[in-house]
Write a protein that holds these residues in place. Structure first.
Motif, mmCIF file in Angstrom:
data_model
loop_
_atom_site.group_PDB
_atom_site.id
_atom_site.type_symbol
_atom_site.label_atom_id
_atom_site.label_comp_id
_atom_site.label_asym_id
_atom_site.label_seq_id
_atom_site.Cartn_x
_atom_site.Cartn_y
_atom_site.Cartn_z
ATOM 1 N N PHE A 267 3.243 3.288 -13.027
ATOM 2 C CA PHE A 267 4.604 3.388 -12.214
ATOM 3 C C PHE A 267 4.475 2.654 -10.939
ATOM 4 C CE2 PHE A 267 2.522 7.469 -11.896
ATOM 5 C CZ PHE A 267 2.461 7.598 -10.283
ATOM 6 N N PRO A 268 5.579 2.306 -10.653
ATOM 7 C CA PRO A 268 5.951 1.450 -9.191
ATOM 8 C C PRO A 268 5.280 2.444 -7.975
ATOM 9 C CG PRO A 268 7.859 1.407 -10.532
ATOM 10 C CD PRO A 268 7.044 2.347 -11.204
ATOM 11 N N VAL A 269 4.409 1.764 -7.089
ATOM 12 C CA VAL A 269 3.823 2.308 -6.003
ATOM 13 C C VAL A 269 4.092 1.308 -4.887
ATOM 14 C CG1 VAL A 269 1.972 3.760 -7.240
ATOM 15 C CG2 VAL A 269 1.579 1.591 -6.749
ATOM 16 N N THR A 270 3.819 1.973 -3.846
ATOM 17 C CA THR A 270 3.966 1.077 -2.524
ATOM 18 C C THR A 270 2.549 1.197 -1.991
ATOM 19 O OG1 THR A 270 6.284 1.762 -2.226
ATOM 20 C CG2 THR A 270 5.113 0.691 -0.454
ATOM 21 N N PRO A 271 1.779 0.357 -2.310
ATOM 22 C CA PRO A 271 0.480 0.453 -1.502
ATOM 23 C C PRO A 271 0.361 0.236 0.047
ATOM 24 C CG PRO A 271 0.505 -1.198 -3.570
ATOM 25 C CD PRO A 271 1.815 -0.902 -2.947
ATOM 26 N N ALA A 272 -0.835 0.715 0.812
ATOM 27 C CA ALA A 272 -0.735 0.314 1.997
ATOM 28 C C ALA A 272 -0.688 -1.227 2.439
ATOM 29 C CB ALA A 272 -2.116 0.670 2.411
ATOM 30 N N VAL A 273 0.064 -1.450 3.586
ATOM 31 C CA VAL A 273 -0.098 -3.219 3.827
ATOM 32 C C VAL A 273 -1.362 -3.608 4.234
ATOM 33 C CG1 VAL A 273 0.774 -4.584 5.806
ATOM 34 C CG2 VAL A 273 2.136 -2.722 4.912
ATOM 35 N N SER A 274 -2.194 -2.902 4.693
ATOM 36 C CA SER A 274 -3.558 -2.903 4.730
ATOM 37 C C SER A 274 -4.206 -1.637 5.068
ATOM 38 C CB SER A 274 -3.892 -4.043 5.900
ATOM 39 O OG SER A 274 -3.602 -3.426 7.070
ATOM 40 N N ARG A 275 -5.558 -1.612 4.826
ATOM 41 C CA ARG A 275 -6.222 -0.475 5.181
ATOM 42 C C ARG A 275 -7.588 -0.387 6.026
ATOM 43 N NH1 ARG A 275 -5.423 4.059 2.475
ATOM 44 N NH2 ARG A 275 -4.275 3.191 1.114
ATOM 45 N N VAL A 276 -7.701 0.571 6.664
ATOM 46 C CA VAL A 276 -8.767 0.625 7.648
ATOM 47 C C VAL A 276 -10.229 0.756 6.871
ATOM 48 C CG1 VAL A 276 -9.887 1.534 9.542
ATOM 49 C CG2 VAL A 276 -7.632 1.407 9.448
ATOM 50 N N THR A 277 -11.009 -0.213 6.874
ATOM 51 C CA THR A 277 -12.341 -0.170 6.115
ATOM 52 C C THR A 277 -13.654 0.309 6.772
ATOM 53 O OG1 THR A 277 -12.750 -2.572 6.474
ATOM 54 C CG2 THR A 277 -11.346 -2.003 4.379
ATOM 55 N N ARG A 278 -13.548 0.479 8.045
ATOM 56 C CA ARG A 278 -14.602 0.805 8.572
ATOM 57 C C ARG A 278 -14.372 1.929 9.807
ATOM 58 N NH1 ARG A 278 -17.029 -0.645 5.080
ATOM 59 N NH2 ARG A 278 -19.115 -1.922 4.894
ATOM 60 N N ARG A 279 -15.164 2.706 10.269
ATOM 61 C CA ARG A 279 -14.634 3.494 11.526
ATOM 62 C C ARG A 279 -14.303 2.597 12.721
ATOM 63 N NH1 ARG A 279 -16.104 8.521 11.087
ATOM 64 N NH2 ARG A 279 -17.856 8.080 9.845
#
Length: 327
Positions: A267-279
């Motif tokens: 079903f439709p979702v709104t993913p993150a624009v971008s995601r923090v991949t490290r601390r």
């Protein structure tokens, strides 16, 4: 359902607290060490590693809190991408004592889905049923997790810390069957290079089956990480029990559980624009954020000159979406 005890990290720890009563601490620690060594090897799917109640009790007390926290982090990301969606049914494949089912029950506490836990180890199912009593309702059913597994249709299927135990053929069959049966699939593996590789393989199968990636990725395209150079994983903080400290020889009251995952939906979702991949790296007057976005991997530097965004960057955590939502 009106649960007598709401599902949470605290209620899970309380349920686990008396689990090792009567089992000498040294015996429990040895059981956990043996089971960890076994799980790091090759585990045939027709030979359960959890042999009896003492095995299950020791391993549940050691592993359930970490699995719960990892799955909870994944479900938070899924709910961010689909805030209005509420699953009515849930199947926990290879769920053992039900850690992922605890996380699902907590995530949708006001309207928990009807859960079915499938596992090959009957002692794990029995103990899981006991632990969940008075907290959430579930059907606990013995099933071999392999190519012959057929799943009932469900809104949500979770597969947490299971793929490593399977042959490659069984992994492919399981993910394919989950995609056929579910509207949303959540798969979690250890946050190791090989765990990430299993997640990427599962992610590809889900996309090929018509799913959209809801998290952690901001897109359903190819992963921008060059194979063998790095791996995508995240971290969850876990309160450590005395058994954790005894087995690992540590004294800290917590540890960090590293995990890799994919959550995908039909079903439709709104993913993150971008995601923090490290601390996030906090320096004097600036914060450096490693991000995965629609254009691939990159780094953003946020300074005091960015005003309110600077404070939000200082508060950002590994795994968060970025930029933060604004009202």
């Amino acid at each position: 359902m009106n649960a007598a005890t709401p599902p949470s990290a605290e209620s899970l720890r309380a349920a686990l607290a008396g689990l090792l009563d009567g089992l000498p601490p040294t015996q429990a620690a040895k059981a956990v060490e043996r089971l960890i060594a076994n799980y790091r090897g090759t585990t045939p799917t027709d030979a359960p590693v959890l042999r009896d109640r003492s095995d299950v009790a020791a391993y549940a007390a050691y592993r359930m809190p970490a699995t719960f926290e990892a799955v909870r982090g994944v479900l938070d990301a899924l709910r961010d991408a689909a805030p209005e969606w509420v699953p009515g049914t849930h199947t926990d494949v290879g769920g053992g004592t039900g850690a992922a089912s605890w996380a699902v029950a907590e995530a949708w506490e006001e309207a928990p889905p009807r859960t079915t836990v499938l596992d090959w180890a009957e002692p794990a199912l029995t103990l899981g049923r006991e632990l969940a009593a008075g907290t959430f309702d579930a059907e606990w059913r013995r099933e071999r997790i392999g190519t012959a597994l057929k799943l009932a249709d469900a809104d949500l299927v979770t597969v947490s810390y299971v793929l490593k135990e399977l042959t490659e053929a069984d992994r492919t069959a399981l993910v394919t069957e989950a995609a056929r049966a579910a509207r949303a699939v959540v798969i979690v593996e250890p946050g190791t290079p090989d765990g990430y590789e299993r997640i990427i393989a599962a992610r590809t199968l889900l996309i090929d089956a018509g799913f959209t990636v809801a998290a952690p990725c901001p897109h359903s395209g190819a992963c921008p990480i060059v194979p063998g150079t790095d791996w995508c994983h995240f971290s969850a903080r876990v309160s450590r029990s005395s058994l954790h400290r005894k087995v690992k020889g540590g004294s800290l009251p917590y540890e960090d559980e590293k995990y890799s995952y994919v959550a995908a939906t039909r079903f439709p979702v709104t993913p993150a624009v971008s995601r923090v991949t490290r601390r996030p790296q906090i320096r004097k007057g600036l914060v450096q954020l490693d991000l995965c976005g629609p254009d691939g991997l990159g780094r953003e530097t946020v300074t005091k000159r960015h005003g309110p965004l600077y404070k939000q960057a200082r508060d950002a955590e590994w795994g968060d979406s970025w930029p933060p939502e604004t009202d």
